[in-house]
Every structure is written in structure tokens, then in C-alpha cells.
Design a protein around this motif. Structure first.
Motif, PDB file in Angstrom:
ATOM      1  N   SER A  87      21.286  85.015 -49.269  1.00 35.08           N
ATOM      2  CA  SER A  87      20.859  84.136 -48.177  1.00 35.08           C
ATOM      3  C   SER A  87      20.447  82.766 -48.687  1.00 35.08           C
ATOM      4  O   SER A  87      20.341  81.827 -47.903  1.00 35.08           O
ATOM      5  N   THR A  88      20.198  82.622 -49.983  1.00 35.32           N
ATOM      6  CA  THR A  88      19.707  81.331 -50.465  1.00 35.32           C
ATOM      7  C   THR A  88      20.635  80.696 -51.495  1.00 35.32           C
ATOM      8  O   THR A  88      20.372  79.592 -51.961  1.00 35.32           O
ATOM      9  N   VAL A  89      21.735  81.380 -51.834  1.00 32.99           N
ATOM     10  CA  VAL A  89      22.531  80.918 -52.963  1.00 32.99           C
ATOM     11  C   VAL A  89      23.283  79.623 -52.646  1.00 32.99           C
ATOM     12  O   VAL A  89      23.557  78.821 -53.526  1.00 32.99           O
ATOM     13  N   PHE A  90      23.591  79.382 -51.354  1.00 38.75           N
ATOM     14  CA  PHE A  90      24.380  78.193 -51.016  1.00 38.75           C
ATOM     15  C   PHE A  90      23.535  77.030 -50.516  1.00 38.75           C
ATOM     16  O   PHE A  90      24.064  76.031 -50.048  1.00 38.75           O
ATOM     17  N   LEU A  91      22.212  77.157 -50.589  1.00 37.47           N
ATOM     18  CA  LEU A  91      21.365  76.083 -50.077  1.00 37.47           C
ATOM     19  C   LEU A  91      21.393  74.870 -50.996  1.00 37.47           C
ATOM     20  O   LEU A  91      21.590  74.986 -52.202  1.00 37.47           O
ATOM     21  N   ASN A  92      21.179  73.713 -50.383  1.00 39.76           N
ATOM     22  CA  ASN A  92      21.113  72.475 -51.155  1.00 39.76           C
ATOM     23  C   ASN A  92      19.655  72.164 -51.462  1.00 39.76           C
ATOM     24  O   ASN A  92      18.847  71.980 -50.558  1.00 39.76           O
ATOM     25  N   TYR A  93      19.320  72.109 -52.737  1.00 32.06           N
ATOM     26  CA  TYR A  93      17.930  71.906 -53.134  1.00 32.06           C
ATOM     27  C   TYR A  93      17.664  70.492 -53.622  1.00 32.06           C
ATOM     28  O   TYR A  93      16.674  70.253 -54.281  1.00 32.06           O
ATOM     29  N   ARG A  94      18.572  69.544 -53.344  1.00 33.51           N
ATOM     30  CA  ARG A  94      18.337  68.184 -53.830  1.00 33.51           C
ATOM     31  C   ARG A  94      17.411  67.439 -52.879  1.00 33.51           C
ATOM     32  O   ARG A  94      17.391  67.710 -51.681  1.00 33.51           O
ATOM     33  N   THR A  95      16.662  66.506 -53.413  1.00 32.50           N
ATOM     34  CA  THR A  95      15.819  65.685 -52.536  1.00 32.50           C
ATOM     35  C   THR A  95      15.457  64.386 -53.250  1.00 32.50           C
ATOM     36  O   THR A  95      15.714  64.225 -54.438  1.00 32.50           O
ATOM     37  N   GLU A  96      14.882  63.471 -52.461  1.00 39.11           N
ATOM     38  CA  GLU A  96      14.576  62.136 -52.981  1.00 39.11           C
ATOM     39  C   GLU A  96      13.348  62.157 -53.896  1.00 39.11           C
ATOM     40  O   GLU A  96      12.378  62.856 -53.622  1.00 39.11           O
ATOM     41  N   VAL A  97      13.422  61.366 -54.963  1.00 35.53           N
ATOM     42  CA  VAL A  97      12.280  61.199 -55.858  1.00 35.53           C
ATOM     43  C   VAL A  97      12.128  59.713 -56.139  1.00 35.53           C
ATOM     44  O   VAL A  97      13.107  58.995 -56.283  1.00 35.53           O
ATOM     45  N   ASP A  98      10.883  59.277 -56.189  1.00 42.69           N
ATOM     46  CA  ASP A  98      10.613  57.865 -56.464  1.00 42.69           C
ATOM     47  C   ASP A  98       9.838  57.764 -57.783  1.00 42.69           C
ATOM     48  O   ASP A  98       8.712  58.232 -57.873  1.00 42.69           O
ATOM     49  N   ILE A  99      10.469  57.170 -58.800  1.00 46.32           N
ATOM     50  CA  ILE A  99       9.834  57.064 -60.118  1.00 46.32           C
ATOM     51  C   ILE A  99       9.749  55.599 -60.503  1.00 46.32           C
ATOM     52  O   ILE A  99      10.689  54.832 -60.265  1.00 46.32           O
ATOM     53  N   SER A 100       8.638  55.205 -61.100  1.00 47.53           N
ATOM     54  CA  SER A 100       8.571  53.870 -61.682  1.00 47.53           C
ATOM     55  C   SER A 100       7.641  53.912 -62.886  1.00 47.53           C
ATOM     56  O   SER A 100       6.779  54.784 -62.981  1.00 47.53           O
ATOM     57  N   THR A 101       7.838  52.965 -63.800  1.00 50.46           N
ATOM     58  CA  THR A 101       6.991  52.937 -64.989  1.00 50.46           C
ATOM     59  C   THR A 101       5.923  51.864 -64.836  1.00 50.46           C
ATOM     60  O   THR A 101       6.124  50.870 -64.152  1.00 50.46           O
ATOM     61  N   VAL A 102       4.791  52.089 -65.483  1.00 49.13           N
ATOM     62  CA  VAL A 102       3.695  51.131 -65.388  1.00 49.13           C
ATOM     63  C   VAL A 102       3.568  50.377 -66.707  1.00 49.13           C
ATOM     64  O   VAL A 102       3.767  49.166 -66.771  1.00 49.13           O
ATOM     65  N   LYS A 103       3.266  51.118 -67.773  1.00 49.67           N
ATOM     66  CA  LYS A 103       3.005  50.473 -69.051  1.00 49.67           C
ATOM     67  C   LYS A 103       3.969  51.056 -70.075  1.00 49.67           C
ATOM     68  O   LYS A 103       4.164  52.275 -70.116  1.00 49.67           O
TER      69      LYS A 103
END
Lengths: 179, 179
Positions: free
Chosen positions: A29-45
Motif C-alpha cells: 500500500s505504500t511502495v508506490f508513494l512519492n516521498y519527495r518534498t520541498e526543502v529550504d537550505i541556506s548557509t550563514v557562516k
């Protein structure tokens, strides 16, 4: 009449086959699900030093330091067949020594029922960013991205790449002072 | 079914039936072996199914969980994957996650692993003087997960008498039981 042994045997076989069917249903029931999603990354120092790596060769290697911001909401990835998410932040780059370098800088385990909404500010890396040589100083294109490994109750163990990465540069001078 | 009636069954068998039982027992053993060897061919791994023996990957994998491995040569090892590897001088393969990876332009890779539940990387577990793992150390990459099932083999390994008892019972059942 059936003996105790026969009854027990039949019961055990039935229980096992029902469990196997349920486990398979959970998996399929879960093998064909899409698990991708948005991520927001940025560096500071961002800093780079040139110091001996006593954990490995003892030679002077480039060691990067960075702090980062990370924002994502992974709550909707959880379903009845997700026991745990293993998040990891990878730095990927190319140097003269190596065609491909991948270093995990930070990771996090999110169990079911735990807060999966991340809003991290000015986080330090969890692991040292050692290069295999001296390729970090002045490097123009290091890519940071977040991925997650889904640990199911039963089934596949996919590694999913988050949508959204961040590229940064290292300074052209080594930092010599203590941080 | 009582013991005396079990032996009555044997007494009533003629030679031909007895040979038939022996042959069907042989069929069961050889088909189990065929399935195992067949899995080795299909997955490319020398040990396609492993049982987790330690808690170093908790909370993802607990003792007694079953992992399905593949080891296709064309599929590259990448950071964040769970690999099963062998270390010189240790009998038992280790299941840990890849933390750092460096790939040369000729395709040779070296990588460092760490258990999710361990606070430090695996350099202390490797053979003395060994800093990195290479592709030849890898037994397989974890692709599938099934909880608890491996508990039976852990019980068998820890209590050899239990193993002998189970095997003797099964063998007797197959040899004596008339279909």
C-alpha cells in the motif's frame, strides 16, 4: 477428534499466514508513494582551515566550518508504514583529487509522532567537514542538499532526495585564529 | 497425535513408502538451498538476507530484524545508504550507514561508516590501520526490511540445544508423517 497438537499447529499456521498477508498489504500500500518534498537550505557562516587530521592520515587537510539554516515540513510523509525518517544533510563537491566527494554534515532521526516540522536557524554541523586533501579553500561550488532514508514497519528502505539545494563558496583564505 | 501412533505409522510403511519419505525430505533441503543460491544470483550479494545482531542502528533496526540486501556492481555506493560490510578479523558483518565518500575519477571509492546509534564513526571498528572501506569490503546494501523475523535464528545461535531440538523435530515430522 483432533488432538491438541493438530489444533495448535493449525492455529499457528493460520496466525502466521494472516500476519504475512497483513505485512504484505502494509508494504504494497505504500511502495508506490512519492516521498519527495520541498526543502529550504541556506548557509550563514563559512570558514575553512588547514589543520592536521588526527582521526585519519595526520596530514594537514582542509577542514570546513559552516552554520546553516534549514526549513522543511515532513509531517505529511508519515503514514502507517513509516516508522522513522533519517534525515541527512550532504555536502557534495568535486576536487582535483576526487571526481566526487560526499560528506554528511548533519543528521537527525525523526520518529513517528515526533515533530517533523523543522525550522533550524544558525545550526552547527554535527560532523567534521574534512576534505580528502586540500580542495576546500576557494572552492566555488559546494552543493548542500537534504535527503531522507525512510525506515518502514516492513518494506523497502528508499533514500529520497529533497527538492531544493544550496550552493556556496569557500573563502580564498584559510582562517588561522581559533573559532 | 500420540507417540505410539506415530511409530505405528512407521511400522505400517513398506520400503517403497519409506524411500519416498526420505526423498521428499531431500527435496525440502535441496529446494531451500536452491532458493538461497538463487537469491545470491538475483541480488548479486554473497549473503542476500542478514539478521541484525546489534543495537547500533537503533531505533531503525533492532536485534532480530531481517534485512534484504542487493549488491549490483553498476549501482554506486552513495552517502546515506545502509551498507553491510566485513572487516578483516571480524566474523560477523556489520550493518552501518555511509557517512563520507570519496570517489576517484577512475571509479575507485573509499568511504567511512557510522552506526545511527553510535556517537562516533567506525574507524575504531575497522582493522588496525584501516581508515576507509572500499567496494570489496561491501557484502550488500540494505534494500528491504522485515521486523522480528530474525529472532528465530538469534535464538538458535544462542541456544544450540534449541536448534538441535527444532531440527530433530522437523526431520522426524517429515520422515515419519505420511502424506
Amino acid at each position: 477428534m483432533h488432538s491438541i497438537l493438530q489444533r495448535g499447529n493449525a492455529l499457528l499456521a493460520y496466525v502466521l499466514s494472516v500476519l504475512a498477508c497483513l505485512t504484505f498489504a502494509c508494504f504494497i500500500s505504500t511502495v508506490f508513494l512519492n516521498y519527495r518534498t520541498e526543502v529550504d537550505i541556506s548557509t550563514v557562516k563559512i570558514l575553512v582551515k588547514n589543520v592536521p587530521d588526527y582521526s585519519a592520515s595526520r596530514e594537514k587537510n582542509d577542514l570546513g566550518f559552516l552554520t546553516f539554516d534549514l526549513q522543511t515540513d515532513l509531517t505529511h510523509l508519515f503514514n502507517w508504514n513509516v516508522k522513522q525518517l533519517f534525515l541527512y544533510l550532504t555536502a557534495e563537491y568535486e576536487t582535483a583529487n576526487n571526481k566526487l566527494n560526499q560528506v554528511i554534515l548533519w543528521d537527525k532521526i525523526i520518529l513517528r509522532e515526533e515533530n517533523a516540522k523543522l525550522n533550524l536557524k544558525n545550526m552547527n554541523a554535527k560532523y567534521y567537514f574534512w576534505d580528502d586533501g586540500n580542495g576546500l579553500r576557494g572552492h566555488k561550488n559546494i552543493t548542500l542538499y537534504l535527503s531522507w532514508n525512510i525506515i518502514p514497519n516492513a518494506g523497502f528502505l528508499p533514500n529520497i532526495l529533497g527538492q531544493g539545494s544550496h550552493a556556496f563558496k569557500f573563502p580564498v583564505e584559510y582562517t588561522t585564529s581559533r573559532i | 497425535m500420540e507417540v505410539s501412533s506415530l511409530f505405528d505409522d512407521v511400522k505400517r510403511m513398506n520400503m517403497r513408502q519409506f524411500y519416498y519419505q526420505v526423498l521428499s525430505f531431500g527435496m525440502i533441503v535441496s529446494s531451500a538451498l536452491m532458493i538461497w543460491k538463487g537469491l545470491m544470483v538475483v541480488t548479486g550479494s554473497e549473503s542476500p538476507i542478514v539478521v541484525v545482531l546489534s543495537g547500533s542502528m537503533e531505533p531503525a533496526f533492532h536485534r532480530g530484524d531481517l534485512l534484504f540486501l542487493t549488491n549490483y556492481p553498476e549501482e554506486p555506493v552513495r552517502v546515506g545508504e545502509i551498507v553491510v560490510f566485513k572487516v578483516l578479523g571480524r566474523d560477523i558483518p556489520i550493518v552501518h550507514r555511509v557517512l563520507k565518500l570519496h570517489e576517484k575519477s577512475n571509479g575507485t571509492i573509499k568511504f567511512l561508516t557510522k552506526g545511527d546509534n553510535n556517537s562516533v564513526d567506525d574507524r575504531g571498528l575497522y582493522a588496525p590501520g584501516q581508515l576507509w572501506l572500499t567496494k570489496s569490503d561491501v557484502v550488500g546494501r540494505a534494500r528491504g526490511f522485515l521486523p522480528y523475523v530474525g529472532m528465530v535464528t538469534i535464538m538458535m545461535n544462542e541456544y544450540p540445544n534449541f536448534k538441535i531440538a527444532v531440527l530433530v523435530c522437523l526431520a522426524c515430522y517429515v520422515l515419519v508423517h505420511r502424506e
